[in-house]
Motif scaffolding. Structure first.
Motif, PDB file in Angstrom:
ATOM      1  N   ILE A  96       6.028   2.326  18.479  1.00 40.22           N
ATOM      2  CA  ILE A  96       6.158   3.652  17.887  1.00 40.22           C
ATOM      3  C   ILE A  96       7.174   4.668  18.435  1.00 40.22           C
ATOM      4  N   LYS A  97       7.783   4.983  17.406  1.00 35.62           N
ATOM      5  CA  LYS A  97       8.771   6.125  17.847  1.00 35.62           C
ATOM      6  C   LYS A  97       8.071   7.250  17.697  1.00 35.62           C
ATOM      7  N   SER A  98       8.480   8.254  18.841  1.00 32.62           N
ATOM      8  CA  SER A  98       7.874   9.523  18.847  1.00 32.62           C
ATOM      9  C   SER A  98       8.438  10.411  17.891  1.00 32.62           C
ATOM     10  N   LEU A  99       7.965  10.776  16.760  1.00 26.01           N
ATOM     11  CA  LEU A  99       8.257  11.567  15.788  1.00 26.01           C
ATOM     12  C   LEU A  99       7.629  12.960  15.391  1.00 26.01           C
ATOM     13  N   GLY A 100       6.432  12.907  15.916  1.00 22.94           N
ATOM     14  CA  GLY A 100       5.701  14.149  15.631  1.00 22.94           C
ATOM     15  C   GLY A 100       4.705  14.302  16.775  1.00 22.94           C
ATOM     16  N   LEU A 111       0.855  -1.278   0.084  1.00 23.02           N
ATOM     17  CA  LEU A 111      -0.037  -0.247   0.161  1.00 23.02           C
ATOM     18  C   LEU A 111       0.930   1.197  -0.097  1.00 23.02           C
ATOM     19  N   ASN A 112       1.894   1.345   0.771  1.00 19.66           N
ATOM     20  CA  ASN A 112       2.783   2.205   0.706  1.00 19.66           C
ATOM     21  C   ASN A 112       3.378   2.618  -0.738  1.00 19.66           C
ATOM     22  N   ARG A 113       3.613   1.884  -1.656  1.00 22.84           N
ATOM     23  CA  ARG A 113       3.971   1.914  -2.925  1.00 22.84           C
ATOM     24  C   ARG A 113       2.854   2.378  -3.460  1.00 22.84           C
ATOM     25  N   PRO A 154      -0.216   4.960  10.002  1.00 23.06           N
ATOM     26  CA  PRO A 154       0.075   3.499   9.929  1.00 23.06           C
ATOM     27  C   PRO A 154       1.251   3.033  10.616  1.00 23.06           C
ATOM     28  N   PHE A 155       1.322   2.022  10.962  1.00 28.22           N
ATOM     29  CA  PHE A 155       2.223   1.439  11.919  1.00 28.22           C
ATOM     30  C   PHE A 155       2.495  -0.126  11.458  1.00 28.22           C
ATOM     31  N   SER A 156       3.778  -0.563  11.441  1.00 28.36           N
ATOM     32  CA  SER A 156       3.829  -1.974  11.113  1.00 28.36           C
ATOM     33  C   SER A 156       3.599  -2.864  12.209  1.00 28.36           C
ATOM     34  N   ILE A 157       3.042  -3.836  12.084  1.00 28.96           N
ATOM     35  CA  ILE A 157       2.714  -5.013  13.138  1.00 28.96           C
ATOM     36  C   ILE A 157       3.972  -5.512  13.704  1.00 28.96           C
ATOM     37  N   GLY A 199      16.835   1.866  13.246  1.00 34.16           N
ATOM     38  CA  GLY A 199      16.303   2.677  14.361  1.00 34.16           C
ATOM     39  C   GLY A 199      14.879   1.808  14.202  1.00 34.16           C
ATOM     40  N   ILE A 200      13.680   2.605  14.208  1.00 35.09           N
ATOM     41  CA  ILE A 200      12.275   2.019  14.424  1.00 35.09           C
ATOM     42  C   ILE A 200      12.057   1.172  13.119  1.00 35.09           C
ATOM     43  N   GLY A 201      12.714   1.199  11.963  1.00 34.96           N
ATOM     44  CA  GLY A 201      12.562   0.193  11.034  1.00 34.96           C
ATOM     45  C   GLY A 201      12.764  -1.197  11.391  1.00 34.96           C
ATOM     46  N   THR A 248      12.339  -2.961  -0.139  1.00 32.76           N
ATOM     47  CA  THR A 248      12.711  -1.838   0.896  1.00 32.76           C
ATOM     48  C   THR A 248      11.054  -1.477   1.560  1.00 32.76           C
ATOM     49  N   GLU A 249      11.006  -1.217   2.732  1.00 33.71           N
ATOM     50  CA  GLU A 249       9.730  -0.959   3.232  1.00 33.71           C
ATOM     51  C   GLU A 249       9.804   0.648   3.606  1.00 33.71           C
ATOM     52  N   GLU A 250       8.934   1.786   2.997  1.00 38.87           N
ATOM     53  CA  GLU A 250       8.985   2.957   3.399  1.00 38.87           C
ATOM     54  C   GLU A 250       8.156   3.204   4.509  1.00 38.87           C
ATOM     55  N   PHE A 251       8.463   3.763   5.369  1.00 35.13           N
ATOM     56  CA  PHE A 251       7.515   4.548   6.568  1.00 35.13           C
ATOM     57  C   PHE A 251       6.826   5.855   6.073  1.00 35.13           C
TER      58      PHE A 251
HETATM   59  C1  LIG Z   1       4.176   1.360   5.792  1.00 33.56           C
HETATM   60  C2  LIG Z   1       4.449   2.316   7.146  1.00 33.56           C
HETATM   61  C3  LIG Z   1       4.802   1.713   8.450  1.00 33.56           C
HETATM   62  C4  LIG Z   1       5.073   2.229   9.528  1.00 33.56           C
HETATM   63  N1  LIG Z   1       5.419   1.582  10.591  1.00 33.56           N
HETATM   64  C5  LIG Z   1       5.735   2.274  11.818  1.00 33.56           C
HETATM   65  C6  LIG Z   1       6.255   1.634  13.106  1.00 33.56           C
HETATM   66  O1  LIG Z   1       6.424   0.376  13.107  1.00 33.56           O
HETATM   67  N2  LIG Z   1       6.615   2.340  13.812  1.00 33.56           N
HETATM   68  C7  LIG Z   1       6.639   3.833  13.979  1.00 33.56           C
HETATM   69  O2  LIG Z   1       7.109   4.412  15.000  1.00 33.56           O
HETATM   70  N3  LIG Z   1       6.460   4.557  12.864  1.00 33.56           N
HETATM   71  C8  LIG Z   1       6.226   3.729  11.790  1.00 33.56           C
HETATM   72  N4  LIG Z   1       5.509   4.430  10.537  1.00 33.56           N
HETATM   73  C9  LIG Z   1       5.626   6.023  10.506  1.00 33.56           C
HETATM   74  C10 LIG Z   1       4.462   6.528  11.435  1.00 33.56           C
HETATM   75  O3  LIG Z   1       3.150   6.248  10.739  1.00 33.56           O
HETATM   76  C11 LIG Z   1       4.805   7.947  11.342  1.00 33.56           C
HETATM   77  O4  LIG Z   1       5.798   8.387  12.177  1.00 33.56           O
HETATM   78  C12 LIG Z   1       3.616   8.594  12.189  1.00 33.56           C
HETATM   79  O5  LIG Z   1       2.630   8.633  11.626  1.00 33.56           O
HETATM   80  C13 LIG Z   1       3.965  10.162  12.506  1.00 33.56           C
HETATM   81  O6  LIG Z   1       2.748  10.996  12.886  1.00 33.56           O
HETATM   82  P1  LIG Z   1       3.009  12.233  13.811  1.00 33.56           P
HETATM   83  O7  LIG Z   1       1.764  12.885  14.026  1.00 33.56           O
HETATM   84  O8  LIG Z   1       3.669  11.688  15.038  1.00 33.56           O
HETATM   85  O9  LIG Z   1       4.033  12.876  12.906  1.00 33.56           O
HETATM   86  P2  LIG Z   1       3.950  14.043  11.883  1.00 33.56           P
HETATM   87  O10 LIG Z   1       5.163  15.043  12.175  1.00 33.56           O
HETATM   88  O11 LIG Z   1       2.745  14.500  11.679  1.00 33.56           O
HETATM   89  O12 LIG Z   1       4.310  13.426  10.709  1.00 33.56           O
HETATM   90  C14 LIG Z   1       5.629  12.859  10.453  1.00 33.56           C
HETATM   91  C15 LIG Z   1       5.282  12.351   9.034  1.00 33.56           C
HETATM   92  O13 LIG Z   1       4.730  11.109   9.190  1.00 33.56           O
HETATM   93  C16 LIG Z   1       3.771  10.985   8.201  1.00 33.56           C
HETATM   94  N5  LIG Z   1       2.439  10.903   8.732  1.00 33.56           N
HETATM   95  C17 LIG Z   1       1.996  11.721   9.628  1.00 33.56           C
HETATM   96  N6  LIG Z   1       0.533  11.130  10.058  1.00 33.56           N
HETATM   97  C18 LIG Z   1       0.379  10.226   9.026  1.00 33.56           C
HETATM   98  C19 LIG Z   1      -0.824   9.567   8.736  1.00 33.56           C
HETATM   99  N7  LIG Z   1      -2.096   9.602   9.540  1.00 33.56           N
HETATM  100  N8  LIG Z   1      -0.702   8.774   7.901  1.00 33.56           N
HETATM  101  C20 LIG Z   1       0.217   8.401   7.111  1.00 33.56           C
HETATM  102  N9  LIG Z   1       1.412   9.183   7.207  1.00 33.56           N
HETATM  103  C21 LIG Z   1       1.450  10.032   8.162  1.00 33.56           C
HETATM  104  C22 LIG Z   1       3.834  12.043   7.252  1.00 33.56           C
HETATM  105  O14 LIG Z   1       4.831  11.827   5.963  1.00 33.56           O
HETATM  106  C23 LIG Z   1       4.524  13.128   7.794  1.00 33.56           C
HETATM  107  O15 LIG Z   1       5.407  13.998   7.166  1.00 33.56           O
HETATM  108  C24 LIG Z   1       5.167   3.821   9.524  1.00 33.56           C
HETATM  109  C25 LIG Z   1       4.795   4.442   8.384  1.00 33.56           C
HETATM  110  C26 LIG Z   1       4.344   3.659   7.161  1.00 33.56           C
HETATM  111  C27 LIG Z   1       4.051   4.115   6.012  1.00 33.56           C
END
Ligand SMILES: Cc1cc2nc3c(=O)[nH]c(=O)nc-3n(C[C@H](O)[C@H](O)[C@H](O)COP(=O)(O)OP(=O)(O)OC[C@H]3O[C@@H](n4cnc5c(N)ncnc54)[C@H](O)[C@@H]3O)c2cc1C
Length: 446
Positions: A289-293, A88-90, A273-276, A333-335, A440-443
């Protein structure tokens, strides 16, 4: 077929397989062009500059709208596209890219009208770009302005995801109004029945899927109900949430991902989206889940008992889908999360897997004990923690030498920060491994 103890599955040409989605999409986008082209003799289409510009207007309008429609169709998360694009990410990446091409073509549409008529009469040309009593043209202008606004926000601003997601919903409205324009202006689509039916059927499907995904998803999209069982923090800035099913549990393959929505006002009902990270044999789900945003930073506040809606599973990042049973897995990392699920599901003795888990500091390693346990119980699974603050950057040469497999019969699976994935992919390819065997698996979905 077995050569030197390595099972080689009969998998069609990898590169073709990897791009079949794009091949199908490009053919589908060109079908209307093939239907439109013979309608007027070529000589007439390019006789004078005004004819050439009119032809550009027609092609950019037709193919622009067709690609716009396919871009909306791709974002509906329909399973068949997952298979075609390899996850789906592709599919979302293709949605993003074909949306970008549609953006350019649809921009070219009014510009070529202006260029065609300005030399004849500036008044006439300007009439096409200002609202008037001519509603066929007004619909075109309105659809164009809505589309440009939504796509400029997408490609050129960094709005918080949830706000951006709302602006993106305007696209469905723009497509609907765009069709009104197409059907009211004098056009080949209006005059030619087969082309009109193809066009209307395609736009119809796109609008139905837009309503299904963007407007009625709460009612129509199937989601599994789970509840939070525990919330832990294996390392700083990472939260691990265990879920237990409240009804029929979801079945999934290792390496797949889901869209998670937590019914908690403080965190918000967003779907991410998050991987299982758990093994497919367990009914409970683990997500790490890594705190990213702004959303992920709030998840430590989640309490056990919170209800969750889970949509999925999605993704094709699974070791059984690839050609060779000798595999090198590289996580950054979280990958590591999809590999946590895959390593726990690795039962088949034919697989020889070496997992490299790269982090900056040793303190960032999560679930080390699980991987070491699996390695202790399975002689065909090797686990290498890679600490970049001590060992510098992980390289293609390093993983190939350490694993010691014949790389002509090895598949590579990589998940981590985009720069790491990009450089490893090039380095491994430069060692003679085809891109078709580097998975590759893109997050990210954009
Ligand atoms: C296939 C896949 C698997 C993932 N697996 C994991 C995992 O196992 N553990 C983990 O920590 N992270 C995973 N992520 C990444 C995770 O989805 C984002 O880090 C998270 O959504 C960020 O949200 P935020 O509001 O904290 O950050 P923000 O700062 O709002 O977003 C950071 C980036 O995350 C993406 N993002 C934000 N919200 C969404 C959304 N609702 N849907 C899609 N993309 C979004 C955008 O590209 C954005 O630029 C995965 C992403 C994908 C696509």
């Amino acid at each position: 077929m077995v050569i030197d103890n390595v099972i080689i599955k009969k998998v069609p040409m990898n590169i073709l397989k990897k791009n079949v989605g794009w091949i199908v999409l490009i053919v589908l986008c060109l079908v209307p062009l093939v239907m439109w082209w013979p309608l007027i003799p070529m000589s007439l289409r390019f006789r004078k500059p005004v004819n050439t510009l009119t032809t550009i207007t027609q092609i950019s309008g037709l193919i622009g709208m067709v690609m716009f429609a396919y871009s909306l169709i791709l974002s509906a998360r329909i399973k068949i596209f997952e298979k075609l694009f390899g996850g789906l990410n592709r599919v979302y990446l293709a949605h993003h890219q074909i949306g970008g091409i549609a953006f350019i073509l649809i921009m070219l549409h009014p510009l070529s009208v202006l260029a065609a008529y300005a030399p004849i009469s500036l008044d006439l040309a300007i009439r096409y770009i200002i609202p008037s009593s001519d509603w066929a043209n007004n619909f075109g202008l309105l659809a164009f302005v809505l589309l440009m606004a939504a796509l400029v926000i997408t490609y050129y601003t960094k709005l918080p995801y949830e706000i951006w997601r709302w602006t993106h919903k305007v696209l469905g409205i723009s497509l609907a109004i765009g069709v009104l324009h197409t059907l009211q202006v004098s056009s080949d689509i209006k005059r030619n029945a087969p082309l009109r039916y193809y066009y209307l059927a395609l736009i119809g499907i796109a609008l139905v899927l837009f309503l299904y995904r963007s407007v009625l998803s709460r009612l129509l999209v199937k989601k599994y109900r789970y509840k939070v069982k525990s919330v832990t923090s294996p390392v700083a800035n990472v939260v691990a949430i265990e879920f237990s099913p409240l009804a029929k549990p979801m079945t999934y393959e290792a390496g797949q991902f889901v869209f998670l929505q937590l019914k908690d006002k403080t965190v918000g009902m967003e779907s991410h989206p998050f991987s299982i990270a758990s093994a497919p044999t367990s009914t409970d789900l683990r997500i790490v889940i890594k705190s990213l945003g702004n959303y992920t930073a709030k998840l430590t506040a989640i309490q056990p008992g919170t209800e969750a809606l889970i949509e999925g599973p999605f993704g094709r990042f699974n070791y059984t889908h690839y050609q060779f049973t000798n595999q090198i897995w590289v996580a950054g990392g979280i990958g590591i999360t999809p590999f946590l699920s895959m390593a726990q599901s690795l039962q088949d003795p034919n697989y020889s897997v070496t997992l490299f888990y790269s982090v900056i500091t040793e303190a960032e390693l999560i679930y080390r004990e699980i991987f070491e346990q699996i390695a202790a119980n399975n002689p065909n699974f090797k686990f290498y923690p890679f600490i970049s603050e001590k060992q510098k950057r992980i390289t293609g040469d390093f993983v190939i030498e350490q694993a010691g497999y014949d790389i002509t019969k090895t598949d590579f699976l990589v998940c981590g920060p985009p720069p790491m994935m990009k450089s490893l992919r090039e380095q491994i390819h430069n060692r003679g491994v085809s891109y078709g065997r580097i998975h590759t698996e893109e997050f990210t979905m954009n």
